[in-house]
Structure formats: C-alpha cells, structure tokens
Design an enzyme around this catalytic site. Sequence first.
Site, PDB file in Angstrom:
ATOM      1  N   GLU A  56       0.823  -1.217   0.000  1.00 40.18           N
ATOM      2  CA  GLU A  56       0.000   0.000   0.000  1.00 40.18           C
ATOM      3  C   GLU A  56       0.853   1.261   0.000  1.00 40.18           C
ATOM      4  O   GLU A  56       0.361   2.351   0.306  1.00 40.18           O
ATOM      5  CB  GLU A  56      -0.958  -0.021   1.194  1.00 40.18           C
ATOM      6  CG  GLU A  56      -1.975  -1.165   1.082  1.00 40.18           C
ATOM      7  CD  GLU A  56      -3.051  -1.125   2.138  1.00 40.18           C
ATOM      8  OE1 GLU A  56      -3.001  -0.247   3.020  1.00 40.18           O
ATOM      9  OE2 GLU A  56      -3.946  -1.982   2.083  1.00 40.18           O
ATOM     10  N   LYS A  71     -15.757  -1.011   2.167  1.00 45.94           N
ATOM     11  CA  LYS A  71     -14.975  -1.555   1.052  1.00 45.94           C
ATOM     12  C   LYS A  71     -15.954  -2.198   0.077  1.00 45.94           C
ATOM     13  O   LYS A  71     -16.571  -3.222   0.396  1.00 45.94           O
ATOM     14  CB  LYS A  71     -13.988  -2.597   1.585  1.00 45.94           C
ATOM     15  CG  LYS A  71     -12.811  -1.979   2.357  1.00 45.94           C
ATOM     16  CD  LYS A  71     -12.256  -2.948   3.370  1.00 45.94           C
ATOM     17  CE  LYS A  71     -11.048  -3.692   2.909  1.00 45.94           C
ATOM     18  NZ  LYS A  71     -10.418  -4.491   3.995  1.00 45.94           N
TER      19      LYS A  71
HETATM   20  P1  PGA Z   1      -6.842  -5.641   2.395  1.00 45.06           P
HETATM   21  O1  PGA Z   1      -6.320  -4.494   3.342  1.00 45.06           O
HETATM   22  O2  PGA Z   1      -7.348  -4.995   1.172  1.00 45.06           O
HETATM   23  O3  PGA Z   1      -5.644  -6.496   2.135  1.00 45.06           O
HETATM   24  O4  PGA Z   1      -7.920  -6.398   3.114  1.00 45.06           O
HETATM   25  C1  PGA Z   1      -7.059  -3.356   3.602  1.00 45.06           C
HETATM   26  C2  PGA Z   1      -7.564  -3.298   5.032  1.00 45.06           C
HETATM   27  O5  PGA Z   1      -7.398  -4.224   5.828  1.00 45.06           O
HETATM   28  O6  PGA Z   1      -8.153  -2.291   5.395  1.00 45.06           O
HETATM   29 ZN    ZN Z   2      -8.442  -3.626   7.783  1.00 40.84          ZN
END
Ligand code: PGA
Ligand code: ZN
Length: 495
Positions: free
Chosen positions: A267, A400
Amino acid sequence: MVGQDVRARDLPRVPLDAYLDMHRVNQVVQRAMSETALAREEIPEAGLYKHILQATPPVIKQLRGRVIYDCRGNPAVEAEVVTAKGKFRASAPSGAMPPGRYEAFELRDKVPSQFHGKGVQRAIKHINEVIAPAIVGMNPSYQQEIDDIMTQMLDGTGNLSKLGANTILSVSMAVCKAGAVECALPLYRYIGEMVGNSQFVLPVPAFNVINGGLLASNHLSVKEFLILPVGANSFTEAMRMGTEVYHHLKALIKVKYGQDAINVGDEGGFTPPLNDNSDALDLIVDAIDKAGYTGKVRISLDIAATSMLTEDGTYDMDFKKYSGMATRTGDEMIALYEEYCERYPIVSIEDPFHQDDFENTSNFTALGLCQVVGDELLASRPQRVAAAAQAKVCNALLLKMNQVGTISEALQAAYLAKEARWDIVAGHRSGESEDPFLADLAVGLACGQIKAGAPCRSERLAKYNQLLRIEEDLGKAAVFANGANYRSMPYTKRT
Ligand code: PGA
Ligand code: ZN
C-alpha cells in the site's frame, strides 16, 4: 463473441426522408438549437453537440469484460459499459489473502499453471455471456434494478459465489459511472443524489505510511500504521501535510536502518525491519514532529487482529515471528490498546479483535478511547452493520465496495452506519487498480475519512488526486472534514 452489441448492423436501407422522420432528426436538431441559443453557449458548435448528445436514449448499448492487471501484478477484471454518451470503465479491487469470512466471494480461475491460479477468465466470460445479455438495453441510471438482476436473478447465491464479487462489482461501478453521465452529473454528485445527500465533504485522508501484517515482509504484526492530518484546513493542505510527513519518515528510516529499509509495501507505506509495533509508532511521532505538524497530524492503526487469534482464543501479537511466545487475553489486548492511546496521538483503531469477537470489541469500544473501525468485523455487509450497531460493537464502518459486491449494497451499508451515527471510512484494498471511483464515493457519501494507502504509488494517488480535482470542482462549496468534523459527518437530507 465479445460482449453484446445492440447496434443494428444490417438494417434495410430506407429512403432519406423516411430515415429522418423515423428518427425524428429534425425535431432533435431544432430542440438542440434552441437549447444552445437559450444557454448562450460560448462555442455554439460544442453546445449543439452537447444538447444533441443529451437527447440520445439512456441505454446501455454494450457491456464487455477484459483482463487488466492490479498493482501486485495479478489479473483483475475490468468492465466496460458503452452508451451513446461514452465508454465507462471500472475495475474491482482485491484484498490480501485470506479474505475475511463474511466477504463476498472473489472468483479466480484456480488453474495453477496460469497466473498461480489467479486468472479471471471465468469472470470475463460471465460478464460477456451472462450479465451483458441481461442488462444491455437498460437505462444505466437504474442502479438498484441492475444490481438486483446481477445478485438475485443471475447469481442468487447470497455471497456471489456463482458469478464472483469481482465480476459483479466491476459492472456495478461501470454502470454507476455511465448513470452519472446520463444524468449530466459528476460521479460524486450522482452518488450523493442516490442517497439524498447534498453536503459534499472532502474526507480526511488516512495515509498508511508503515506497512506490517500481511502487507509486508518485516516482523511488525500490526497491519497498518496510518497518519491523519486532521488539523489541515482543506484536502489540498492535508495532502501537503501527509506527503511532508511521509518524506520525513523516509529520511528517518534511512538514517536509522539504512538504504534497504526504505522499500515500500503493497500500500505504499515503508516496511522497515522493526520487531516492535511501538518502534514504528515512535518513528511516526518523530516524523510528524520533524515536519512541524505535532497536534495537527494524528495516528491510526489497523490491527487486523483476525490473523492474530490463536487456537486457545488468545491473541498473538508476534504471529509473524515466533508464534505462541507472546499471546494475550482479550483484556490484556485492551490494556495494550489503552497504553498505545495514552502514549501516542491515536485517534482510531481498526479491527482490534477477531472478526467474530463482538465481546472484546464492544468492551474496548465502550471505553471511548478512540474511533473503533470494523473492517473484517463488518465486511461492509448491511446485515453485519445492523447487528453490530444494535449491539454497540464498534463505532465506525470501513466501507470496502468489493466486500459486499454492488454499489447499491455499499450505499445501504453506509446508510445504516449513518443511521447509527457511526463514522465511515471509505476503504481501498491492498490490490488496487488506477480506478479513482473510491474518491467520488467518499465525497458523495460524506464519509469524513478515506483510507487509500500511502501518498505513494499511482494506484493509491489515483484516489487522492481525484479528491484534489473534486475539491477544485466544488470551489467555495467544498467542506473539508477537519478538526472534530472528520468523525460523524451527517448527510444533509434533501427535503
Ligand atoms: P486488504 O487491506 O485490502 O488487504 O484487506 C485493507 C484493510 O485491511 O483495510
Ligand atoms: Zn483492515
């Protein structure tokens, strides 16, 4: 065959007058001319083109899928919706393995000889051969109807395991972009319209500046160490603060741990060879201080504690090193978080416990020490949000989109979170494309916060740069969620 095309290729030839009559061409042109004149369009030809285009039928003419690659070099699904007004592309992001238990299903080909099993040919086939025939011809602004067709009629499994959440979400996002243009609105305004929000809020960015957990090969067990410039006066200023702290952090890490230590993780955050989570926090506090932003830039943590749970129900904060040596009970974990909150300017902790550990999470939330965000805990699922809100388990939603699989359901989860007076953090995934959709979602829903990685790597900056454009577009009407406002930004409901 690629996608479904409703263009009539072999229409019988009709005489010119009949053709013009049949398509009411004269009326359309006359109307566009008067609209151009009434609006006193600066460039009449461009005005004429715009008004004629607005008169074209609001219909999805074609839908196709294609394989693109995400920031980790893995195949990803891209959906492309074609209308008379343009081509609209979108791509679903992807999380790190293993996905949370309650997330919608991500479809991969699982052919070991191809892309280590991560191919998405089946998803592309589903778009072209299953979804396209069902939605071509529909109005792209019928978001809910289109999402329902995909999830209920075509998939019908409840967790999207037939067609795949990556398949369905890519289409849902592309349809949403097409719908916005059909309504002649920028995407963030269109999303606001869909939920009845007219207060567009630029979120505080949460930059993931040190990567640990499953995002990095160091020994840090906490997955993300983030900085929030809550003391900025605008998103533009927050970007400046964030990047300056980021570069001070880079310099500090280089001096302390050498050139090799400034590589970045998935990230965009640094992955210094640290053993102790508090060493990472000390470095960040130092970097904030060096940048001159003490008190203005705060810290947040994503513990991602699901991966720390041991078989006997305790939590192993050293799970990446010598598993089993430093386990803690729920109460001991809470005591550790209390200590962190006391020693450091921490304003938010995400997934402090396992995704099913409502008890410890709510005990921690009840202390009122900071924002407590549910990521895997909620999986952006409306049902989980409703249950957790009722039991007062946490006080913020990490939204998400691919955890739930459609824009409509993501909006519903956000609505429930707002109803519960929770904060919302618009969240990217560790496997991202350059699609900036998340930025518009954050503003349209008045999320107050966005988590899209470090201010580094273009798939992360795609979101932050789009927010700079939106701030400029809003001009004086731009509201930045600073100070106390970065939490609990309400929708302004239209009356
Ligand atoms: P991930 O990480 O997309 O690998 O799940 C993002 C998060 O945990 O917020
Ligand atoms: Zn997370």
